[in-house]
Design an enzyme around this catalytic site. Structure first.
Site, PDB file in Angstrom:
ATOM      1  N   TYR A  46       0.840  -1.207   0.000  1.00 38.43           N
ATOM      2  CA  TYR A  46       0.000   0.000   0.000  1.00 38.43           C
ATOM      3  C   TYR A  46       0.873   1.254   0.000  1.00 38.43           C
ATOM      4  CZ  TYR A  46      -3.281   3.586   1.506  1.00 38.43           C
ATOM      5  OH  TYR A  46      -4.021   4.731   1.590  1.00 38.43           O
ATOM      6  N   PHE A  48       3.925   1.534  -1.026  1.00 37.84           N
ATOM      7  CA  PHE A  48       4.582   1.633  -2.335  1.00 37.84           C
ATOM      8  C   PHE A  48       3.623   2.226  -3.358  1.00 37.84           C
ATOM      9  CE2 PHE A  48       5.677   0.140  -6.537  1.00 37.84           C
ATOM     10  CZ  PHE A  48       7.064   0.287  -6.598  1.00 37.84           C
ATOM     11  N   GLU A 124      26.879 -22.573 -12.375  1.00 37.88           N
ATOM     12  CA  GLU A 124      25.657 -21.789 -12.237  1.00 37.88           C
ATOM     13  C   GLU A 124      24.467 -22.638 -12.649  1.00 37.88           C
ATOM     14  OE1 GLU A 124      26.092 -18.594 -14.972  1.00 37.88           O
ATOM     15  OE2 GLU A 124      28.084 -18.022 -14.237  1.00 37.88           O
ATOM     16  N   LYS A 126      21.309 -23.421 -14.875  1.00 35.68           N
ATOM     17  CA  LYS A 126      20.884 -23.102 -16.241  1.00 35.68           C
ATOM     18  C   LYS A 126      19.385 -22.839 -16.204  1.00 35.68           C
ATOM     19  CE  LYS A 126      21.067 -24.726 -21.017  1.00 35.68           C
ATOM     20  NZ  LYS A 126      19.645 -24.462 -21.295  1.00 35.68           N
ATOM     21  N   ASP A 128      15.742 -21.920 -17.468  1.00 32.08           N
ATOM     22  CA  ASP A 128      15.032 -22.290 -18.694  1.00 32.08           C
ATOM     23  C   ASP A 128      14.081 -21.164 -19.077  1.00 32.08           C
ATOM     24  OD1 ASP A 128      14.315 -23.820 -20.828  1.00 32.08           O
ATOM     25  OD2 ASP A 128      12.942 -25.108 -19.739  1.00 32.08           O
ATOM     26  N   GLU A 184      18.507 -14.442 -18.533  1.00 31.78           N
ATOM     27  CA  GLU A 184      17.292 -15.123 -18.982  1.00 31.78           C
ATOM     28  C   GLU A 184      16.059 -14.390 -18.466  1.00 31.78           C
ATOM     29  OE1 GLU A 184      17.039 -18.482 -20.683  1.00 31.78           O
ATOM     30  OE2 GLU A 184      19.021 -17.716 -21.212  1.00 31.78           O
ATOM     31  N   TYR A 237      25.964 -12.816 -17.185  1.00 27.20           N
ATOM     32  CA  TYR A 237      27.240 -12.571 -17.867  1.00 27.20           C
ATOM     33  C   TYR A 237      27.374 -11.096 -18.209  1.00 27.20           C
ATOM     34  CZ  TYR A 237      31.404 -13.656 -20.558  1.00 27.20           C
ATOM     35  OH  TYR A 237      32.718 -13.743 -20.997  1.00 27.20           O
ATOM     36  N   LYS A 299      31.547 -22.414 -16.464  1.00 26.18           N
ATOM     37  CA  LYS A 299      32.321 -21.390 -17.174  1.00 26.18           C
ATOM     38  C   LYS A 299      33.701 -21.254 -16.536  1.00 26.18           C
ATOM     39  CE  LYS A 299      28.168 -18.584 -17.971  1.00 26.18           C
ATOM     40  NZ  LYS A 299      27.447 -17.370 -17.513  1.00 26.18           N
ATOM     41  N   LYS A 323      22.965 -30.734 -19.070  1.00 30.52           N
ATOM     42  CA  LYS A 323      21.503 -30.760 -18.976  1.00 30.52           C
ATOM     43  C   LYS A 323      21.047 -32.023 -18.254  1.00 30.52           C
ATOM     44  CE  LYS A 323      19.031 -28.655 -21.941  1.00 30.52           C
ATOM     45  NZ  LYS A 323      18.235 -28.192 -23.098  1.00 30.52           N
ATOM     46  N   CYS A 417     -20.628 -39.487 -26.885  1.00 26.48           N
ATOM     47  CA  CYS A 417     -20.374 -38.580 -25.764  1.00 26.48           C
ATOM     48  C   CYS A 417     -20.607 -39.302 -24.444  1.00 26.48           C
ATOM     49  CB  CYS A 417     -21.284 -37.354 -25.864  1.00 26.48           C
ATOM     50  SG  CYS A 417     -21.121 -36.226 -24.454  1.00 26.48           S
ATOM     51  N   CYS A 420     -23.925 -37.330 -22.756  1.00 30.98           N
ATOM     52  CA  CYS A 420     -25.270 -37.280 -23.338  1.00 30.98           C
ATOM     53  C   CYS A 420     -25.526 -38.388 -24.358  1.00 30.98           C
ATOM     54  CB  CYS A 420     -25.530 -35.914 -23.964  1.00 30.98           C
ATOM     55  SG  CYS A 420     -24.572 -35.600 -25.469  1.00 30.98           S
ATOM     56  N   CYS A 435     -18.450 -33.466 -29.270  1.00 30.14           N
ATOM     57  CA  CYS A 435     -19.884 -33.775 -29.186  1.00 30.14           C
ATOM     58  C   CYS A 435     -20.663 -32.612 -29.799  1.00 30.14           C
ATOM     59  CB  CYS A 435     -20.296 -33.963 -27.723  1.00 30.14           C
ATOM     60  SG  CYS A 435     -22.096 -34.065 -27.492  1.00 30.14           S
ATOM     61  N   CYS A 441     -26.097 -31.221 -24.005  1.00 35.50           N
ATOM     62  CA  CYS A 441     -25.044 -31.978 -23.305  1.00 35.50           C
ATOM     63  C   CYS A 441     -24.695 -31.240 -22.017  1.00 35.50           C
ATOM     64  CB  CYS A 441     -23.824 -32.089 -24.218  1.00 35.50           C
ATOM     65  SG  CYS A 441     -22.463 -33.030 -23.511  1.00 35.50           S
TER      66      CYS A 441
END
Length: 695
Positions: A46, A48, A124, A126, A128, A184, A237, A299, A323, A417, A420, A435, A441
């Site tokens: 609040y 902020f 480090e 990795k 995704d 990333e 990096y 690295k 990986k 289905c 129904c 269906c 249905c």
């Protein structure tokens, strides 16, 4: 709030306002850093928000103090821009991947032979996500570029500025005058789950993993929409001419002090044992992280040694990615159930013997469609191999045929289905069976009502899926129109329904009568007509009556519609039950005509004109120009031909389109000329033509 916000100021007053603005900016930058990078907020949300609101009001009252790196710019503009293609100052190469510890050992030993002196390896996580390169000049973010093809990427600065973990202005004063930092862009699990839940409610295809969702989000043409998705980032990096240290690890520690979000899960290693300890530890612990990871990056720490090792054509010799294998487990297929969605699509779901997979207990897995089941040749009781696609969605990837002797009957996709009994259908070119009994249905009926009341549709307070089911089971509603017949006495006394709840529900239903036409059209749940297409159709046809009479070719000619959607719309209004439903909604007072303001904006000024839109624009976004063309009776198309009346050209117009236009003698029209055609005034900004000179 200060009285200075709205009062006129002299020279000394202006200096005071400027000081107040700069103080607020510094405070908000610091609070953003503490909240999004350190996860150590020092004030409430609040407090902020109140500081941010004060800054917004000050900046609005005093535009002479505008700063593109102000914390108020985080929300992003809703003016779409085409992405500019930018050359990387330093190529963004991919890392070589390894999948075994022996290959990691090979990397270590090869580096030892080539360097011929002591060296350190930085391990480090990795992450995704989507690779990004951020450029800073004098401590201010000036550009954010995607990897692209490694040589050129897309400038996504406007979108990246909405990510609160990325500093717009750096802390301290010991950073280089000019440098790049790479990392990333990520979508945290919490945000990913929320997005997929919303997509599931709309029966849209789910994102397979957070990386795909982050990539799609970063390429949205609307930064304001990007801001809502709450992307995150980790930087890993630093590049530049005058970096503070020779050590990669040490440079990242400095970057932390400037305000960058750098993972604490970094370790300097001096031996292979240290490296393998790190790999083994995070193989288990990474499941507890708030973001997706799929491996470890190794690295060489020294930048001097990195330069010694150099690069291959595709990747650096001084780094490699290990990986993790997707975790796969074996369990027993107990049964298969078939679920019917609101549009009638039938989805097969496998019920499994509960098994622990990637940190969670899995009991169910998707089976996609009939072809998927047939290809696996599934039998009840089969021992099946399950893994999480992209670390999130459980899926069956194979069958242990050695256990087949114990298995039961073969799984067959159903022909009718499950709710129904109607015979299922499949459209040519589609994998899914559905269906067709949409008005009889039960799961489709309830699904349509749930869609109708949802936030982006009619937004009716006081009703959820459980209430819809209760009202349906009690025979009080059979379709969306029945909602408008409900009365408080009918509802009071039902399970979990008191006087106040019933009153809130009825008031919410009554308030929905003011929802604009485009949202009502979306709420109807016409197959393939999503939120965006509903807006387009509402603007193009103006009322439900005109839309209902439109022919397939008229519909298909509208932007973003096409043949499949056009056929679906025609089929919807061809059903007498749907036409009766619309008449009832009209009788109950729903908005089935576009507002007078929107209708007044329609004209025939471009009647018969075929227009191609190409380039980057100043006064309106590309989508807005396309809408203006249709609003004024023209037809927008994507390719230049002899039928093209003219090209509406902005900056960086496609060279192929320009060349073809010249060959065919097609006119090139700039923004000001186009806006004059339709009687609109341009903004004060000056556009540029495709060659970069002023029009």
């Amino acid at each position: 709030m200060s009285d200075l916000i709205s009062s006129p100021v002299g020279r000394s007053g202006g200096a005071l306002v400027q000081q107040q603005i700069e103080t607020l900016r510094r405070e908000l930058h610091d609070h953003n850093y503490r909240y999004y990078v350190l996860s150590q907020p020092s004030i409430s949300d609040y407090e902020f928000d109140m500081k941010l609101k004060e800054l917004q009001q000050l900046e609005a009252a005093h535009p002479e103090f505008f700063d593109p790196s102000s914390p108020t710019q985080r929300v992003g503009s809703d003016l779409a821009k085409e992405f500019e293609r930018v050359a990387h100052r330093y190529p963004m190469l991919s890392l070589g991947n390894t999948y075994s510890e022996s290959e990691v050992a090979d990397f270590f030993n090869r580096a030892a032979k080539l360097i011929d002196e002591p060296f350190e390896i930085v391990c480090e996580l990795k992450f995704d996500g989507v690779s990004i390169s951020l450029s800073y000049e004098d401590g201010v973010l000036v550009r954010a570029v995607t990897r692209g093809d490694g040589v050129n990427g897309d400038d996504v600065t406007a979108n990246v500025k909405t990510i609160r973990a990325i500093p717009l202005r750096l802390q301290g004063d010991d950073y280089p005058a000019s440098f790049e930092i790479r990392g990333e862009i990520l979508l945290p699990w919490e945000s990913f789950d929320r997005m997929n839940k919303e997509r599931e409610e709309q029966e849209e295809a789910l994102f397979a993993n957070p990386r795909n969702a982050a990539s799609g989000t970063l390429k949205l043409q609307n930064p304001a929409e990007v801001a809502k998705r709450q992307l995150d980032t980790y930087l890993y990096y630093l590049l530049g001419e005058n970096l503070p240290c020779d050590g990669h690890y040490e440079n990242l520690q400095k970057a932390k002090s400037w305000g960058f979000k750098v993972s604490d899960a970094m370790r300097k290693c001096n031996s292979m044992d240290d490296v393998f300890d790190f790999i083994h530890y995070w193989d288990k612990e990474r499941s507890k992280l708030p973001v997706a990871t799929d491996g470890i990056v190794l690295k060489i720490n020294s930048l001097r040694q990195q330069q010694e090792l150099g690069f291959t054509a595709k990747s650096p010799r001084w780094a490699v990615a290990y990986k993790y294998q997707a975790e796969q487990v074996s369990t027993v297929l107990k049964s298969v159930e078939f679920q019917v969605g609101r549009t009638g699509t039938v989805t097969p779901v496998a019920n499994l013997e509960p098994v622990l997979l990637a940190g969670t207990t899995v009991k169910r897995a998707t089976l996609n469609n009939a072809a998927f089941i047939e290809n696996l040749d599934l039998h009840l009781g089969d021992s099946v191999f399950v893994e999480k696609g992209g670390e999130i969605i459980p899926k069956i990837v194979g069958v242990d045929l050695e256990q087949r002797a114990k298995a039961g009957e073969r799984i067959q996709f159903i022909a009718h289905c499950p709710d129904c009994g109607t015979e299922l259908q499949r459209n040519e070119g589609e994998a899914a069976w559905y269906c067709p009994n949409e008005n009889g249905c039960p799961p489709q009926i309830k699904g349509k009502i749930e869609h109708f009341i949802s936030r982006k549709a009619m937004n009716i307070d006081g009703i959820g899926s459980e209430t819809v089911d209760l009202l349906y089971q009690q025979g009080l509603i059979q379709n969306i129109a029945d909602l408008y017949l409900l009365k408080v006495p009918q509802i009071v006394g039902l399970e979990r329904m008191g006087q106040k709840s019933a009153q809130n529900m009825i008031e919410g239903i009554a308030a929905s009568k003011q929802v604009p036409f485009e949202r009502v059209l979306f709420a109807l749940g016409i197959r393939f007509v999503g939120e965006k297409v509903a807006k387009t159709l509402a603007q193009a046809f103006g009322s439900i009556e005109v839309l209902a009479q439109a022919k397939e070719d008229e519909l298909a000619a509208v932007r973003d519609v096409g043949e499949r959607i056009a056929q679906s719309v025609v089929d919807y209004f061809a059903d007498e039950r749907n036409r009766t439903l619309i008449e009832r909604l009209k009788e109950y007072g729903l908005q089935l005509v576009a507002s007078e303001a929107k209708l007044a904006a329609k004209s025939s000024l471009l009647e018969g004109k075929v227009v191609v839109v190409s380039g980057v624009f100043t006064h309106h976004s590309r989508d807005e120009y396309k809408a203006l063309i249709e609003q004024n009776g023209g037809k927008e198309t994507g390719s230049v031909s002899a039928k093209t009346s003219f090209i509406l050209a902005g900056a960086n117009m496609g060279p192929a389109k320009l060349e073809k236009a010249k060959a065919l003698g097609v006119a090139i029209v700039n923004e000001e000329e186009f806006l004059a055609m339709i009687g609109q005034e341009p903004t004060s900004a000056t556009p540029v033509n495709p060659q970069g000179t002023l029009f």
